[in-house]
Design a protein around this motif. Structure first.
Motif, PDB file in Angstrom:
ATOM      1  N   THR A 198       0.832  -1.197   0.000  1.00  0.00           N
ATOM      2  CA  THR A 198       0.000   0.000   0.000  1.00  0.00           C
ATOM      3  C   THR A 198       0.869   1.250   0.000  1.00  0.00           C
ATOM      4  O   THR A 198       1.828   1.360   0.766  1.00  0.00           O
ATOM      5  CB  THR A 198      -0.941   0.021   1.215  1.00  0.00           C
ATOM      6  OG1 THR A 198      -0.170  -0.111   2.427  1.00  0.00           O
ATOM      7  CG2 THR A 198      -1.932  -1.125   1.156  1.00  0.00           C
ATOM      8  N   ALA A 203      -4.971   3.784   1.289  1.00  0.00           N
ATOM      9  CA  ALA A 203      -4.809   2.422   0.782  1.00  0.00           C
ATOM     10  C   ALA A 203      -4.610   1.443   1.933  1.00  0.00           C
ATOM     11  O   ALA A 203      -5.199   0.353   1.958  1.00  0.00           O
ATOM     12  CB  ALA A 203      -3.634   2.358  -0.186  1.00  0.00           C
ATOM     13  N   THR A 204      -3.793   1.829   2.899  1.00  0.00           N
ATOM     14  CA  THR A 204      -3.531   0.961   4.048  1.00  0.00           C
ATOM     15  C   THR A 204      -4.795   0.718   4.855  1.00  0.00           C
ATOM     16  O   THR A 204      -5.111  -0.430   5.212  1.00  0.00           O
ATOM     17  CB  THR A 204      -2.452   1.592   4.952  1.00  0.00           C
ATOM     18  OG1 THR A 204      -1.250   1.754   4.197  1.00  0.00           O
ATOM     19  CG2 THR A 204      -2.167   0.707   6.163  1.00  0.00           C
ATOM     20  N   VAL A 207      -7.218  -1.658   2.941  1.00  0.00           N
ATOM     21  CA  VAL A 207      -6.786  -3.056   2.965  1.00  0.00           C
ATOM     22  C   VAL A 207      -7.069  -3.684   4.323  1.00  0.00           C
ATOM     23  O   VAL A 207      -7.546  -4.820   4.418  1.00  0.00           O
ATOM     24  CB  VAL A 207      -5.287  -3.156   2.607  1.00  0.00           C
ATOM     25  CG1 VAL A 207      -4.711  -4.497   3.029  1.00  0.00           C
ATOM     26  CG2 VAL A 207      -5.084  -2.954   1.113  1.00  0.00           C
ATOM     27  N   GLU A 218       2.793  -2.032   4.301  1.00  0.00           N
ATOM     28  CA  GLU A 218       2.532  -0.591   4.252  1.00  0.00           C
ATOM     29  C   GLU A 218       3.802   0.183   3.921  1.00  0.00           C
ATOM     30  O   GLU A 218       4.874  -0.082   4.482  1.00  0.00           O
ATOM     31  CB  GLU A 218       1.990  -0.141   5.609  1.00  0.00           C
ATOM     32  CG  GLU A 218       1.720   1.339   5.729  1.00  0.00           C
ATOM     33  CD  GLU A 218       1.219   1.721   7.116  1.00  0.00           C
ATOM     34  OE1 GLU A 218       1.057   2.931   7.361  1.00  0.00           O
ATOM     35  OE2 GLU A 218       0.987   0.814   7.937  1.00  0.00           O
TER      36      GLU A 218
END
Length: 258
Positions: A198, A203-204, A207, A218
């Motif tokens: 990510t 994004a992290t 997920v 990450e």
């Protein structure tokens, strides 16, 4: 012959991906296939060939956001892409690099949507010369040269600006965010990645929220705006060479354990 292959899908990957994208975008399978085909042919070209679609490609879940969408100064859409070395080896494992959204900028209002790919890496100039995206490709190249396929996608595949300028976006409403997150989960099932890397907090967080069964890793986004974050993480200046070396050390160590 190109050193890398652009979006050479295998088996049912393209058909399955289209089925997911068609949940949010009004586009025919033939039209999407043609876009990928054109981008493959343009992969080594110089310049900035553009491909546009009508704003009708997307319809929000609510009338209120649909009005904001219709009034937006600028809209960006990126279709996922996948890269690999052109070496005839068909057993490569896939690594996903996941970003946030297809950010755009424009000093003029743009009615048509410019269709691109994450980080515009279908364009030779963006891979080799552009100040920001050249670094992105440098990082991705580390994975490609280690024999991985790299699948590039965003959590939200559309970016909607404010109505009066092309620099700031309007966050998607929750209902539309959920539509894109549902697609993302399906994408990861289609491509069965060894790991999902990510780039950035959105994004992290996404997920983590979807209960990913794979291996998330990450990393700070490589954007120039994150120089300080990278410098603090590395304990040294965030030069291009330092960032590439740091990425190579950390990411390959992670992947080699899987």
């Amino acid at each position: 012959m190109s050193e890398y292959l652009f979006s050479q899908f295998r088996g049912n990957e393209f058909e399955d991906l289209y089925q997911q994208l068609s949940e949010v975008f009004t586009i025919s399978q033939n039209h999407l296939s043609l876009l990928y085909e054109i981008m493959r042919k343009e992969f080594e070209m110089e310049g900035f060939p553009e491909h546009t679609l009508s704003r009708d490609i997307f319809h929000s879940s609510t009338e209120s956001f649909q009005k904001s969408y219709d009034d937006a100064w600028l809209i960006g859409v990126d279709i996922p892409s996948i890269l690999e070395q052109n070496d005839n080896f068909l057993e490569k494992r896939t690594v996903v690099i996941l970003g946030q959204d297809p950010r755009r900028q424009s000093k003029e209002r743009v009615e048509e949507i410019t269709i691109g790919t994450p980080y515009a890496l279908h364009l030779n100039y963006c891979r080799e010369k552009h100040r920001s995206t050249r670094l992105y490709f440098d990082l991705i190249r580390v994975l490609l040269n280690e024999g991985y396929r790299v699948y590039l996608t965003d959590v939200f595949k559309i970016w909607v600006s404010e109505s009066n300028n092309g620099n700031h976006n309007i966050p998607l409403i929750e209902q539309d965010q959920k539509r894109f997150i549902k697609i993302l989960k399906a994408e990861l099932e289609i491509f069965e990645p060894l790991a999902v890397i990510t780039w950035g907090q959105v994004a992290t967080t996404t997920v983590n929220s979807i209960g990913l069964s794979g291996n998330p890793f990450e990393f700070p986004h490589p954007s120039p705006a994150n120089h300080k974050t990278w410098s603090n993480l590395m304990g040294k200046p965030a030069t291009r060479a330092n960032r590439i070396n740091f990425w190579q050390e950390k990411v390959l160590a992670f992947l080699n354990k899987l």
